[in-house]
Design an enzyme around this catalytic site. Structure first.
Site, PDB file in Angstrom:
ATOM      1  CD  GLU A  86      -2.969   0.860   2.374  1.00 23.74           C
ATOM      2  OE1 GLU A  86      -3.544   1.861   2.803  1.00 23.74           O
ATOM      3  OE2 GLU A  86      -3.167  -0.294   2.833  1.00 23.74           O
ATOM      4  CG  ASP A  87       1.418   2.970   3.078  1.00 25.97           C
ATOM      5  OD1 ASP A  87       0.515   3.460   2.376  1.00 25.97           O
ATOM      6  OD2 ASP A  87       1.243   2.648   4.270  1.00 25.97           O
TER       7      ASP A  87
END
Length: 195
Positions: A86-87
């Site tokens: 996600e990051d």
């Protein structure tokens, strides 16, 4: 280096990973350590709202699992990697190759897609596709975020996060120990808002 506390916290010593003579907690197998080092490198330069290095959040989630008696290697690996898709620039294929399909799949399940409403995301984890181990990691992640929430400096974010937690997390029927800790943190935060 000082002895680690009884439950052998990882987060209190996250800066010590590179110090010579650092003793890994007993539950930290070489694979878990490798996953933590991978996550540390991938999250390098990222900061939390309070200015702390992002990697501290990762070790907090691992610690919460350990404190709740979850020392299963695969869960600790997934917890260490839970925000990489996600990051960071990490790919599913990279996780699959380095840590295996089960870890890559667990991280995929914990990854909120861009634009995905939180209610749908939570439903996917807790009901549709999720396994108990993924739900446990998500609850540990939520608890770690709640511990840091007062330091974000954004009252609207705090209200939104608490509402999401009550609506989508506390309604789930799993991991009562973690849920009780989340309930306690939510109450503390609500009391801070009313004081």
């Amino acid at each position: 280096m000082a002895n680690m506390p009884q439950h052998e916290r990882v987060s209190g010593h996250w800066m010590s990973f590179h110090e010579e003579g650092w003793n890994k907690p007993s539950q930290m197998t070489d694979k878990v350590y490798e996953a933590l080092r991978f996550a540390e490198e991938k999250h390098k330069g990222q900061l939390r709202d309070d200015g702390q290095p992002y990697f501290k959040h990762i070790t907090d989630v691992v610690d919460i699992l350990l404190e709740n008696g979850d020392g299963w290697e695969q869960n600790l690996i997934i917890a260490a990697l839970h925000d990489t898709l996600e990051d960071t620039d990490t790919t599913y294929e990279e996780l699959n190759e380095k840590f295996g399909k089960e870890a890559a799949e667990g991280v995929r399940l914990l990854t909120k897609s861009e634009g995905e409403p939180f209610d749908e995301y939570a439903n996917r984890i807790f009901n549709d596709e999720g396994e108990v181990y993924v739900a446990t990691i998500k609850l540990a992640d939520r608890l770690a975020n709640l511990y840091d929430l007062p330091f974000c400096g954004n009252p609207e974010k705090i209200r939104r996060y608490l509402a999401e937690t009550k609506r989508c997390i506390l309604t789930q029927r799993c991991c009562p120990e973690l849920k009780n800790k989340i309930v306690s943190e939510v109450k503390k935060m609500e009391n801070l808002e009313t004081d």
